[in-house]
Design a protein around this motif. Structure first.
Motif, PDB file in Angstrom:
ATOM      1  N   ASN A 176      -4.134   2.907  15.129  1.00 29.59           N
ATOM      2  CA  ASN A 176      -3.987   2.788  14.200  1.00 29.59           C
ATOM      3  C   ASN A 176      -2.814   2.343  13.239  1.00 29.59           C
ATOM      4  O   ASN A 176      -2.615   2.054  12.215  1.00 29.59           O
ATOM      5  N   PRO A 177      -1.697   2.057  13.638  1.00 31.83           N
ATOM      6  CA  PRO A 177      -0.801   1.579  13.774  1.00 31.83           C
ATOM      7  C   PRO A 177      -1.462  -0.203  13.092  1.00 31.83           C
ATOM      8  O   PRO A 177      -0.624  -1.152  12.317  1.00 31.83           O
ATOM      9  N   PHE A 178      -2.165  -0.919  13.905  1.00 32.65           N
ATOM     10  CA  PHE A 178      -3.036  -2.300  13.215  1.00 32.65           C
ATOM     11  C   PHE A 178      -3.464  -1.516  11.418  1.00 32.65           C
ATOM     12  O   PHE A 178      -3.358  -2.927  10.787  1.00 32.65           O
ATOM     13  N   ILE A 179      -3.957  -0.596  11.454  1.00 34.76           N
ATOM     14  CA  ILE A 179      -4.606  -0.084  10.623  1.00 34.76           C
ATOM     15  C   ILE A 179      -4.240  -0.304   9.084  1.00 34.76           C
ATOM     16  O   ILE A 179      -4.004  -0.641   8.213  1.00 34.76           O
ATOM     17  N   VAL A 180      -3.128   0.771   9.156  1.00 34.16           N
ATOM     18  CA  VAL A 180      -1.562   0.687   8.141  1.00 34.16           C
ATOM     19  C   VAL A 180      -1.083  -0.266   7.943  1.00 34.16           C
ATOM     20  O   VAL A 180      -0.143  -1.027   6.967  1.00 34.16           O
TER      21      VAL A 180
ATOM     22  N   ILE B  26      -4.571   3.827  -5.548  1.00 33.09           N
ATOM     23  CA  ILE B  26      -3.091   4.737  -4.989  1.00 33.09           C
ATOM     24  C   ILE B  26      -3.942   5.635  -3.605  1.00 33.09           C
ATOM     25  O   ILE B  26      -2.726   5.219  -2.728  1.00 33.09           O
ATOM     26  N   ILE B  27      -4.993   5.487  -3.449  1.00 30.45           N
ATOM     27  CA  ILE B  27      -5.822   5.418  -2.016  1.00 30.45           C
ATOM     28  C   ILE B  27      -5.650   4.450  -1.151  1.00 30.45           C
ATOM     29  O   ILE B  27      -4.830   5.239   0.277  1.00 30.45           O
ATOM     30  N   LEU B  28      -5.904   3.595  -1.437  1.00 29.41           N
ATOM     31  CA  LEU B  28      -5.411   2.733  -0.224  1.00 29.41           C
ATOM     32  C   LEU B  28      -3.898   2.235  -0.277  1.00 29.41           C
ATOM     33  O   LEU B  28      -3.750   1.870   1.223  1.00 29.41           O
ATOM     34  N   LYS B  29      -3.076   2.629  -0.812  1.00 28.22           N
ATOM     35  CA  LYS B  29      -1.712   2.124  -0.585  1.00 28.22           C
ATOM     36  C   LYS B  29      -1.558   3.461   0.285  1.00 28.22           C
ATOM     37  O   LYS B  29      -1.030   3.134   1.275  1.00 28.22           O
ATOM     38  N   LYS B  30      -2.163   5.069   0.312  1.00 29.04           N
ATOM     39  CA  LYS B  30      -1.000   5.731   1.098  1.00 29.04           C
ATOM     40  C   LYS B  30      -2.524   5.561   2.030  1.00 29.04           C
ATOM     41  O   LYS B  30      -2.115   6.014   3.544  1.00 29.04           O
ATOM     42  N   GLN B  31      -3.891   5.009   2.321  1.00 22.44           N
ATOM     43  CA  GLN B  31      -4.294   5.904   3.655  1.00 22.44           C
ATOM     44  C   GLN B  31      -5.579   4.353   2.978  1.00 22.44           C
ATOM     45  O   GLN B  31      -6.613   3.216   2.911  1.00 22.44           O
ATOM     46  N   PRO B  32      -4.380   2.615   4.419  1.00 25.65           N
ATOM     47  CA  PRO B  32      -5.620   1.496   3.917  1.00 25.65           C
ATOM     48  C   PRO B  32      -6.956   1.365   4.729  1.00 25.65           C
ATOM     49  O   PRO B  32      -7.862   0.171   4.100  1.00 25.65           O
ATOM     50  N   ASN B  33      -7.492   2.318   5.082  1.00 26.47           N
ATOM     51  CA  ASN B  33      -8.515   2.214   5.954  1.00 26.47           C
ATOM     52  C   ASN B  33      -9.827   3.084   5.128  1.00 26.47           C
ATOM     53  O   ASN B  33     -10.597   3.659   5.981  1.00 26.47           O
ATOM     54  N   PHE B  34      -8.956   3.702   3.917  1.00 31.94           N
ATOM     55  CA  PHE B  34     -10.252   4.239   3.000  1.00 31.94           C
ATOM     56  C   PHE B  34     -11.507   3.654   2.982  1.00 31.94           C
ATOM     57  O   PHE B  34     -10.979   2.405   2.395  1.00 31.94           O
ATOM     58  N   ASP B  35     -12.684   4.008   2.470  1.00 33.11           N
ATOM     59  CA  ASP B  35     -13.313   2.951   2.202  1.00 33.11           C
ATOM     60  C   ASP B  35     -14.544   4.517   1.980  1.00 33.11           C
ATOM     61  O   ASP B  35     -14.986   5.059   2.648  1.00 33.11           O
ATOM     62  N   SER B  36     -15.571   4.750   0.425  1.00 39.54           N
ATOM     63  CA  SER B  36     -16.087   5.349   0.582  1.00 39.54           C
ATOM     64  C   SER B  36     -17.384   5.658   1.425  1.00 39.54           C
ATOM     65  O   SER B  36     -18.182   6.235   1.084  1.00 39.54           O
ATOM     66  N   ARG B  37     -17.739   4.696   2.161  1.00 37.81           N
ATOM     67  CA  ARG B  37     -19.424   4.247   2.350  1.00 37.81           C
ATOM     68  C   ARG B  37     -18.284   5.007   4.055  1.00 37.81           C
ATOM     69  O   ARG B  37     -19.268   4.869   4.962  1.00 37.81           O
ATOM     70  N   ASN B  38     -17.596   4.534   4.354  1.00 39.69           N
ATOM     71  CA  ASN B  38     -17.513   5.704   5.219  1.00 39.69           C
ATOM     72  C   ASN B  38     -18.038   6.400   5.570  1.00 39.69           C
ATOM     73  O   ASN B  38     -18.423   7.414   6.346  1.00 39.69           O
ATOM     74  N   PHE B  39     -17.719   7.796   4.377  1.00 39.99           N
ATOM     75  CA  PHE B  39     -19.195   8.894   3.907  1.00 39.99           C
ATOM     76  C   PHE B  39     -20.023   9.264   3.365  1.00 39.99           C
ATOM     77  O   PHE B  39     -20.664   9.945   2.679  1.00 39.99           O
TER      78      PHE B  39
END
Length: 275
Positions: free
Chosen positions: A160-164, A227-240
């Motif tokens: 997670n440290p690299f992700i954020v 705003i979602i990406l600023k809060k959680q950089p690894n968020f992607d609708s394709r993950n779901f």
């Protein structure tokens, strides 16, 4: 004496107004004329499987033009031989880095040094760091401090440290097509796994809509995504399992979608609000 300039009319020049469909939404359309970013793509060949390379390069073009493409590894090591087959097809430059000490990854140091050289050359607008290794966390942070856009790409095992530390992080698993596997002489299509929408994810979506909303509760979908990406950089609708953010919101009963047509526009502007 007659003033020779007395009959000359005065003209006032005003800046032309933007088309009505754009001025109506003001800031929501400021991304239409975005300058295409020049990106430096640096790949950690020791930690990324070669099977992802084609989809990965296609994904990177969504965020800019990859003007520098390098992959780092010890090409005398049999583990990276699969990369050799795809480098010519993608015009990626291999950088040889010998493993001087057993158990130590010399590739990381070479990649970090090159990244800093590229940063001070002023040839790019951003970096794409391809690795699942947390050793690049400080590098990503330093590049962002210098005003660079940083996109991370790696497997879901990435710490997670690299992700954020990145502006956006993309999982390689969502880029790869469904694989064909052979079991007992029969070919089966193995579908990629998707994440479940947990209460934590739902809370992230609801809070982001609320943070982006106007007084009437409606929020422009583009602002919500930022705003979602600023809060959680690894968020992607394709993950779901959704290609875009709008179908994801549309599948959830906690949200209401409004597709608005702008006068004279050929596209609809999507807004969302919490129910």
């Amino acid at each position: 004496m007659v003033n020779q300039w007395s009959s000359v009319k005065a003209y006032t020049f005003t800046q032309p107004k933007p088309p009505e469909q754009f001025s109506a939404a003001s800031k929501n359309y400021n991304t239409i004329m975005i300058k295409d970013k020049k990106l430096a793509v640096l790949i950690d060949g020791d930690n990324i499987p070669a099977k992802y390379v084609k989809e990965m390069m296609e994904e990177i073009t969504k965020y800019g033009t990859p003007t520098i493409k390098r992959i780092y590894g010890d090409w005398t090591n049999p583990r990276v031989t699969k990369w050799k087959e795809v480098l010519l097809e993608t015009a990626i430059t291999p950088i040889q880095q010998y493993s001087y000490t057993s158990g130590k990854n010399a590739t990381d140091s070479a990649m970090i040094i090159d990244a800093m050289d590229i940063l001070y050359s002023d040839k790019v607008d951003g970096f794409c760091l391809v690795s699942s290794d947390s050793d690049f966390t400080k590098l990503a942070t330093r590049l962002r401090e210098a005003g660079m856009s940083v996109y991370g790409i790696g497997e879901k095992k990435t710490p997670n440290p690299f992700i954020v530390a990145c502006d956006k992080f993309i999982y390689l698993e969502i880029l790869h097509e469904d694989e064909e596997v052979e079991e007992k002489g029969t070919k089966l299509r193995k579908k990629r796994q998707v994440d479940k929408i947990t209460p934590q994810v739902l809370r992230l979506l609801k809070n982001s809509v609320a943070d982006s909303a106007e007084e009437d509760g409606w929020a422009f979908m583009g602002d919500v995504g930022k705003i979602i990406l600023k809060k959680q950089p690894n968020f992607d609708s394709r993950n779901f399992g959704f290609e875009k953010l709008t179908p994801l919101f549309n599948s959830l009963k906690q949200f209401e979608i409004d597709a608005r047509t702008q006068p004279g526009a050929k596209f609809k502007v999507i807004h969302v609000r919490n129910k």
